[in-house]
Design a protein around this motif. Structure first.
Motif, short mmCIF file in Angstrom:
data_model
loop_
_atom_site.label_atom_id
_atom_site.label_comp_id
_atom_site.label_asym_id
_atom_site.label_seq_id
_atom_site.Cartn_x
_atom_site.Cartn_y
_atom_site.Cartn_z
N LEU A 6 0.87 -1.18 0.00
CA LEU A 6 0.00 0.00 0.00
C LEU A 6 0.90 1.22 0.00
O LEU A 6 1.46 1.61 1.02
N GLY A 7 1.06 1.80 -1.18
CA GLY A 7 2.06 2.82 -1.42
C GLY A 7 3.17 2.19 -2.26
O GLY A 7 3.91 1.35 -1.77
N ASN A 31 -1.20 2.73 -5.39
CA ASN A 31 -1.03 4.09 -4.87
C ASN A 31 -2.38 4.80 -4.76
O ASN A 31 -2.44 5.97 -4.42
N ASP A 47 2.44 -1.08 4.54
CA ASP A 47 1.94 0.25 4.21
C ASP A 47 3.05 1.30 4.27
O ASP A 47 3.59 1.57 5.35
N SER A 49 2.33 4.33 2.47
CA SER A 49 1.53 5.25 1.67
C SER A 49 1.78 6.69 2.13
O SER A 49 2.78 6.98 2.79
N ASN A 57 -6.21 3.10 5.03
CA ASN A 57 -5.60 1.86 4.51
C ASN A 57 -5.47 0.81 5.61
O ASN A 57 -5.83 -0.35 5.44
N THR A 72 4.50 4.39 7.45
CA THR A 72 4.09 5.74 7.07
C THR A 72 4.11 6.64 8.29
O THR A 72 3.59 6.28 9.35
#
Length: 243
Positions: A6-7, A31, A47, A49, A57, A72
């Motif tokens: 995720l990202g 993304n 993650d 992101s 997310n 993140t």
């Protein structure tokens, strides 16, 4: 494992490379808005992101029964809510401001040095961090973690970002100064410095590449598989007993 990324920026692509080398499958990478049907088929999500997307997310993954490793930063005002969601859905979660093995050992050194210098208030502490110009948050999550660990042992009432006089924790009688520097194409450097009238004591961590951060995130995902609850890198690296 089947991993959801995720990202999918520079860090996501480095994680993909290392995870694949370690025998894992990248089953989903995005993304943009999550595809829940594909996401729920993954064994774990990593993650990295943007701050605005991280909380949604992470909590979406918990609802779908997908454990999360998150690196993140800039969204931690919602961290407690994320913890509640993780426990409610009986999922598993690791958040770290930095997954690098070297940085997590550096965290331990920082805690120990702060403890050793606690009886000597003549040493004034400060932090400096250097990151690439595309890093969105200032100071870095790693710097904030270092500051919080230091303040737990010292008499500082909060931290102050010296670049623009931004003050956290209200009016500070004795703020811990943090300097955030942004330069082109640097993975990240952190200094903790103690200065008295007669000498200085410093510790420093400098990343030579992003591979250390990515490897740590994959190792954390491997460790988290099959577990339930909220953990951190001290758990992954078994550092608690070394205090």
């Amino acid at each position: 494992m089947k991993i959801a990324l995720l990202g999918y920026g520079r860090m996501g692509k480095t994680i993909e490379k290392i995870a694949t080398e370690r025998g894992h499958e990248i089953g989903y990478k995005t993304n943009t808005k999550l595809d829940e049907e594909i996401l729920k088929q993954q064994d774990i999500a990593i993650d990295f992101s943007i701050p605005e997307a991280a909380f949604d997310n992470i909590t979406t993954c918990f609802k779908l029964g997908v454990p999360v490793v998150s690196g993140t930063t800039g969204w931690l005002d919602h961290l407690e809510e994320a913890h509640k969601s993780c426990l409610k859905h009986k999922s598993a979660f690791i958040y770290a401001s930095n997954f690098s093995l070297g940085v997590n050992l550096f965290f331990e050194l920082n805690r120990k040095l702060a403890q050793l210098l606690q009886p000597y208030p003549n040493y004034k502490a400060s932090l400096t961090e250097v990151h690439h110009t595309k890093k969105l948050d200032q100071p870095s999550g790693t710097a904030i973690s270092l500051a919080e660990d230091l303040m737990a042992q010292q008499a500082y009432t909060g931290w102050q970002l010296t670049n623009d006089n931004q003050i956290k924790s209200g009016s500070l009688a004795k703020p811990l100064a943090i300097t955030a520097i942004r330069e082109e194409n640097v993975p990240g450097t952190h200094w903790v410095n103690y200065k008295s009238e007669i000498d200085e004591i410093s510790i420093k961590h400098k990343a030579n590449s992003r591979d250390g951060f990515a490897l740590g995130a994959v190792v954390a995902a491997e460790w988290l598989e099959g577990k339930q609850g909220i953990f951190n890198m001290q758990d992954v690296l078994n550092l608690h007993e070394k205090k």
